[in-house]
Design a protein around this motif. Structure first.
Motif, PDB file in Angstrom:
ATOM      1  N   MET A   1       0.801  -1.099  -0.109  1.00 23.40           N
ATOM      2  CA  MET A   1      -0.066   0.060  -0.114  1.00 23.40           C
ATOM      3  C   MET A   1       0.811   1.367   0.173  1.00 23.40           C
ATOM      4  O   MET A   1       1.980   1.193   0.626  1.00 23.40           O
ATOM      5  N   THR A   2       0.465   2.309  -0.577  1.00 24.31           N
ATOM      6  CA  THR A   2       1.140   3.576  -0.769  1.00 24.31           C
ATOM      7  C   THR A   2       0.400   4.735  -0.242  1.00 24.31           C
ATOM      8  O   THR A   2      -0.798   4.850  -0.875  1.00 24.31           O
ATOM      9  N   SER A   3       0.609   5.293   0.801  1.00 27.78           N
ATOM     10  CA  SER A   3      -0.013   6.636   1.107  1.00 27.78           C
ATOM     11  C   SER A   3       0.234   7.782   0.164  1.00 27.78           C
ATOM     12  O   SER A   3       1.249   7.779  -0.232  1.00 27.78           O
ATOM     13  N   HIS A   4      -0.741   8.389  -0.186  1.00 26.78           N
ATOM     14  CA  HIS A   4      -0.538   9.480  -1.233  1.00 26.78           C
ATOM     15  C   HIS A   4      -0.661  10.849  -0.860  1.00 26.78           C
ATOM     16  O   HIS A   4      -0.983  11.702  -1.675  1.00 26.78           O
ATOM     17  N   ASP A   5      -0.309  11.024   0.489  1.00 30.93           N
ATOM     18  CA  ASP A   5      -0.271  12.509   0.983  1.00 30.93           C
ATOM     19  C   ASP A   5       1.142  13.018   0.434  1.00 30.93           C
ATOM     20  O   ASP A   5       1.966  12.931   1.242  1.00 30.93           O
ATOM     21  N   HIS A   6       1.194  13.855  -0.735  1.00 31.40           N
ATOM     22  CA  HIS A   6       2.457  14.600  -0.883  1.00 31.40           C
ATOM     23  C   HIS A   6       2.799  15.796  -0.492  1.00 31.40           C
ATOM     24  O   HIS A   6       3.715  16.242  -0.694  1.00 31.40           O
ATOM     25  N   GLY A   7       2.002  16.400   0.020  1.00 36.08           N
ATOM     26  CA  GLY A   7       1.927  17.717   0.633  1.00 36.08           C
ATOM     27  C   GLY A   7       2.237  18.013   2.214  1.00 36.08           C
ATOM     28  O   GLY A   7       1.557  17.126   2.905  1.00 36.08           O
ATOM     29  N   PRO A   8       2.438  18.873   2.747  1.00 38.72           N
ATOM     30  CA  PRO A   8       2.246  19.438   4.142  1.00 38.72           C
ATOM     31  C   PRO A   8       0.910  19.659   4.332  1.00 38.72           C
ATOM     32  O   PRO A   8       0.063  19.476   3.678  1.00 38.72           O
ATOM     33  N   GLU A   9       0.559  19.860   5.853  1.00 36.65           N
ATOM     34  CA  GLU A   9      -0.502  20.228   6.153  1.00 36.65           C
ATOM     35  C   GLU A   9      -1.358  21.100   5.607  1.00 36.65           C
ATOM     36  O   GLU A   9      -0.700  22.159   5.129  1.00 36.65           O
ATOM     37  N   PRO A  10      -2.723  21.052   5.441  1.00 37.91           N
ATOM     38  CA  PRO A  10      -3.508  22.171   4.581  1.00 37.91           C
ATOM     39  C   PRO A  10      -3.288  23.523   5.569  1.00 37.91           C
ATOM     40  O   PRO A  10      -3.214  23.857   6.535  1.00 37.91           O
ATOM     41  N   GLY A 279       6.566  10.828  11.653  1.00 36.64           N
ATOM     42  CA  GLY A 279       6.023  11.881  10.740  1.00 36.64           C
ATOM     43  C   GLY A 279       6.373  11.607   8.926  1.00 36.64           C
ATOM     44  O   GLY A 279       6.366  12.523   8.348  1.00 36.64           O
ATOM     45  N   ILE A 280       6.267  10.347   8.885  1.00 32.01           N
ATOM     46  CA  ILE A 280       6.423   9.974   7.275  1.00 32.01           C
ATOM     47  C   ILE A 280       5.028   9.846   6.691  1.00 32.01           C
ATOM     48  O   ILE A 280       4.193   9.006   7.186  1.00 32.01           O
ATOM     49  N   THR A 281       4.880  10.889   5.944  1.00 33.89           N
ATOM     50  CA  THR A 281       3.418  10.771   5.379  1.00 33.89           C
ATOM     51  C   THR A 281       3.180  10.223   3.902  1.00 33.89           C
ATOM     52  O   THR A 281       1.991  10.231   3.348  1.00 33.89           O
ATOM     53  N   HIS A 282       4.160   9.638   3.513  1.00 31.75           N
ATOM     54  CA  HIS A 282       4.187   9.029   2.134  1.00 31.75           C
ATOM     55  C   HIS A 282       5.092   7.682   1.869  1.00 31.75           C
ATOM     56  O   HIS A 282       6.261   7.844   2.491  1.00 31.75           O
ATOM     57  N   ALA A 283       4.442   6.672   2.038  1.00 24.55           N
ATOM     58  CA  ALA A 283       5.102   5.366   2.317  1.00 24.55           C
ATOM     59  C   ALA A 283       4.913   4.239   1.262  1.00 24.55           C
ATOM     60  O   ALA A 283       3.401   4.032   1.397  1.00 24.55           O
ATOM     61  N   THR A 284       5.485   3.486   0.639  1.00 25.41           N
ATOM     62  CA  THR A 284       5.193   2.189   0.148  1.00 25.41           C
ATOM     63  C   THR A 284       5.658   0.966   0.856  1.00 25.41           C
ATOM     64  O   THR A 284       6.854   0.907   1.208  1.00 25.41           O
ATOM     65  N   VAL A 285       4.628   0.251   1.124  1.00 24.75           N
ATOM     66  CA  VAL A 285       5.004  -0.931   2.012  1.00 24.75           C
ATOM     67  C   VAL A 285       4.783  -2.196   1.171  1.00 24.75           C
ATOM     68  O   VAL A 285       3.909  -2.410   0.690  1.00 24.75           O
ATOM     69  N   GLU A 286       5.912  -3.133   1.110  1.00 19.42           N
ATOM     70  CA  GLU A 286       5.580  -4.490   0.215  1.00 19.42           C
ATOM     71  C   GLU A 286       5.726  -5.356   1.377  1.00 19.42           C
ATOM     72  O   GLU A 286       6.710  -5.432   2.294  1.00 19.42           O
TER      73      GLU A 286
END
Length: 297
Positions: A1-10, A279-286
């Motif tokens: 799964m990959t989280s898709h939050d590429h940006g900082p907080e709104p 604080g890792i907002t974008h991760a790919t987990v295999e």
């Protein structure tokens, strides 16, 4: 799964733009006042403080531009992560911009040491105190909440500016009460040292992002993930930063789950740990099971 939050907080980008813009305007005004005062009243230390403000203002303008570009860049195509790397690049340029100012201050200090110039201590004190107030006001604008790399760079600049203003005030008082004008170029050399320190801090932080230094301790991440139920091993872990506010990771996990639902739940827990603890907002987990049934989750 990959989280898709590429940006900082709104809203973080809007706050950064407002802060950096206001600080840039404040410092440009302070530069003009101190430069004119330094030229009129003979203080090379005051001129040095003025140029410190100028380069800081330019740094804030560059940082502001970088923030605007990063905010308006949509990830996609060949720019899959957008243009968030513009932020550390701008910070690196800001550090380099400090170098010529140091050369100028050292040269002018040496020239003034050989040929002393009379200093108008009263007006120099007034302007240096005004410069200190400008720096304090700018610090008040920037402080509060988590700062981006460019905001931290601006903060370091302001600390150097404040120290420089204090040094000018002290040296001017010494000249006023002792008549030793050599204190003025000596103070300019001290200011040059503060500038070098600011540059090194900024270059180190931006360089860490460019060369993909992990923003967190990989061993701590590995331990936290290995402690999760159903995780047998954690391998091929990589953590890096796109910018000061966006951390990215990829990890290979061997698990002992017995169903797809259990595996999905495990992947969710991995993402939760990465984001909440590191604080890792974008991760790919295999994930791969003990039976070597591969699944990219």
């Amino acid at each position: 799964m990959t989280s898709h939050d590429h940006g900082p907080e709104p809203g973080a980008g809007d706050r950064s733009v407002r802060k950096l813009g206001l600080v840039a305007v404040i410092n440009l005004f302070g530069f003009v006042v101190e430069l004119v005062g330094g030229l009129l009243f003979g203080s090379v230390a005051l001129i040095g403080d003025a140029f410190h403000m100028l380069f800081d203002a330019l740094a804030y303008v560059i940082a502001l531009g970088a923030t605007l570009v990063a905010r308006r860049s949509n990830p996609g195509g060949r720019w899959s992560y957008g243009l968030y790397r513009v932020e550390p690049f701008a910070a690196f340029l800001n550090g380099l911009l400090l170098v010529p100012m140091v050369g100028y201050l050292l040269f002018e200090s040496y020239r003034r040491y050989l040929s002393p110039v009379e200093v108008d201590t009263t007006m120099t004190l007034v302007l240096a105190t005004g410069g200190l107030l400008v720096n304090v006001g700018s610090v008040l604008v920037l402080q509060g909440g988590e700062m981006s790399l460019n905001e931290r760079g601006a903060f370091y600049h302001l600390l150097g500016d404040a120290g420089a203003s204090v040094a000018v005030i002290v040296s001017t008082l010494v000249i006023r009460f002792t008549g030793v004008v050599a204190v003025d170029p000596a103070t300019a050399v001290v200011i040059a040292g503060l500038i070098v320190w600011s540059a090194l801090v900024l270059l180190r932080e931006s360089g860490a992002i460019f060369f993909q230094q992990s923003p967190v301790d990989p061993a701590a991440v590995r331990t936290a993930l290995a402690d999760l139920d159903a995780v047998d091993s954690v391998e091929d872990l990589h953590v890096w930063s796109l910018s000061s506010q966006i951390s990215v990771a990829s990890v290979f996990v061997t698990d002992a789950t017995t169903s797809l639902d259990e595996r999905d739940a495990l992947v969710g827990r991995v993402h939760e740990v990465l984001e909440s603890e590191f604080g890792i907002t974008h991760a790919t987990v295999e994930v791969v099971s003990e039976r070597h049934e591969h699944r990219l989750a």
